[in-house]
Design an enzyme around this catalytic site. Structure first.
Site, PDB file in Angstrom:
ATOM      1  N   HIS A  66      72.247  50.322  55.615  1.00  0.00           N
ATOM      2  CA  HIS A  66      71.065  49.787  56.293  1.00  0.00           C
ATOM      3  C   HIS A  66      70.694  50.741  57.436  1.00  0.00           C
ATOM      4  O   HIS A  66      69.550  51.148  57.564  1.00  0.00           O
ATOM      5  CB  HIS A  66      71.347  48.372  56.801  1.00  0.00           C
ATOM      6  CG  HIS A  66      70.137  47.682  57.354  1.00  0.00           C
ATOM      7  ND1 HIS A  66      70.096  46.346  57.612  1.00  0.00           N
ATOM      8  CD2 HIS A  66      68.930  48.160  57.709  1.00  0.00           C
ATOM      9  CE1 HIS A  66      68.899  46.022  58.091  1.00  0.00           C
ATOM     10  NE2 HIS A  66      68.179  47.100  58.170  1.00  0.00           N
ATOM     11  N   GLU A 115      64.022  53.317  60.516  1.00  0.00           N
ATOM     12  CA  GLU A 115      65.373  53.458  61.062  1.00  0.00           C
ATOM     13  C   GLU A 115      65.428  54.585  62.090  1.00  0.00           C
ATOM     14  O   GLU A 115      66.081  54.473  63.123  1.00  0.00           O
ATOM     15  CB  GLU A 115      66.390  53.694  59.937  1.00  0.00           C
ATOM     16  CG  GLU A 115      66.604  52.477  59.036  1.00  0.00           C
ATOM     17  CD  GLU A 115      67.165  51.263  59.785  1.00  0.00           C
ATOM     18  OE1 GLU A 115      68.138  51.430  60.531  1.00  0.00           O
ATOM     19  OE2 GLU A 115      66.621  50.156  59.610  1.00  0.00           O
ATOM     20  N   HIS A 119      66.052  53.302  65.776  1.00  0.00           N
ATOM     21  CA  HIS A 119      67.460  53.495  66.147  1.00  0.00           C
ATOM     22  C   HIS A 119      67.832  54.964  66.359  1.00  0.00           C
ATOM     23  O   HIS A 119      68.578  55.292  67.272  1.00  0.00           O
ATOM     24  CB  HIS A 119      68.366  52.907  65.064  1.00  0.00           C
ATOM     25  CG  HIS A 119      68.063  51.479  64.735  1.00  0.00           C
ATOM     26  ND1 HIS A 119      68.337  50.446  65.598  1.00  0.00           N
ATOM     27  CD2 HIS A 119      67.488  50.904  63.640  1.00  0.00           C
ATOM     28  CE1 HIS A 119      67.965  49.293  65.049  1.00  0.00           C
ATOM     29  NE2 HIS A 119      67.441  49.548  63.864  1.00  0.00           N
TER      30      HIS A 119
END
Ligand code: NAG
Ligand code: NAG
Ligand code: NAG
Length: 255
Positions: A66, A115, A119
């Protein structure tokens, strides 16, 4: 104090508490990009499909990536845009180990873009992760080193119609890795149902060594706000409750 003074006082006090809470919450969520650990997040595609109630076609029958998430920071640099060219050497691995389970078109890179922007731009504070190639490359490296699929198989923890106990899964993994992972579940839809295994996360320290996921890092009154933030991409997942858990076998087509 007279009743009127008292209520003004209480009102004032409540405003102050509310103000402090909002300020602290903003500070943790947006203002401060400091973080202390990384979550290496694996998800189980069958559960991802169930969670979205999307018509995933043939989701992978192995745990996929993920993301690699700093614990309390997001979107640290909005001008650092995702660039697929920078990771083209990694694409074969990316497509296999880090697919967009929900939108499985081979050319879609939306998931990786998300992502990276949410992040990766925060993880990039570390020299070892300060480019897109390093960030995605390191995550693939962690994934292969952790070898969750191989380890679960060796532990005889396989998708099954009979249930596991969360504690058994957690203890078995901790005995192999020497650290306590974080396990996320899709809560039961009805009370009599069973939670479904969704994500297994391993934590890394800033020097990129495995560490326990357990230590509390933030004041407890902020935990819920932060957890909600952290898992906002994970839709309905939350920390598994102790007790039985369903590890669903892959289905060919989910409807
Ligand atoms: C944000 O990213 C851009 C593009 O990579 C870079 O030039 C800039 O220095 C970064 N800003 C910060 C505060 O790191
Ligand atoms: C996917 O990308 C490849 C290479 O960039 C290209 O040749 C192919 O036509 C693309 N496929 C789709 C469905 O866009
Ligand atoms: C992780 O937690 C376990 C159990 O609380 C403890 O025994 C162990 O020393 C911890 N490991 C690290 C690296 O902190």
């Amino acid at each position: 104090m007279k009743p009127k003074t008292t209520s003004v006082f209480i009102l004032g006090f409540l405003c102050l508490v509310f103000y402090c809470f909002c300020a602290a919450d903003r500070f943790y969520k947006h203002g401060n990009h400091e973080w202390t650990k990384l979550f290496m997040v694996h998800h189980w595609p069958t559960t991802v499909c169930k969670e979205i109630e999307n018509d995933c076609r043939d989701p992978p029958d192995y745990w996929t990536i993920h993301g690699l998430w700093p614990d309390k920071a997001g979107e640290c640099n909005r001008s650092w845009h995702f660039n697929l060219d920078e990771i083209k050497d990694l694409l074969p691995d990316m497509k296999h180990f880090w697919p967009d389970v929900i939108h499985p078109s081979p050319n879609r890179s939306q998931f990786w873009k998300h992502e990276w922007e949410k992040h990766g731009t925060c993880a990039a504070q570390l020299d070892a992760l300060n480019s897109q190639k390093k960030y995605f490359g390191k995550c693939l490296e962690f994934y292969k080193a952790i070898d969750l699929n191989g380890v679960l198989q060796k532990l005889n923890i396989e998708p099954s119609v009979s249930y596991y106990q969360i504690a058994d899964i957690k203890n078995a993994l901790a005995s192999i890795y020497g650290v306590i992972p974080k396990i996320q579940c899709l809560p039961p839809e009805q009370e009599e149902d069973i939670q479904t295994l969704g994500q297994i996360e391993f934590c890394f320290s800033k020097d990129l060594h495995l560490r326990n996921c357990t230590e509390p890092e933030v004041p407890p009154f902020l935990k819920d706000a932060l957890l909600a933030d952290e898992t906002s991409m994970s839709h309905g997942l939350s920390l598994c409750e102790d007790g039985p858990v369903f590890y669903p076998p892959p289905e060919k087509t989910y409807r």
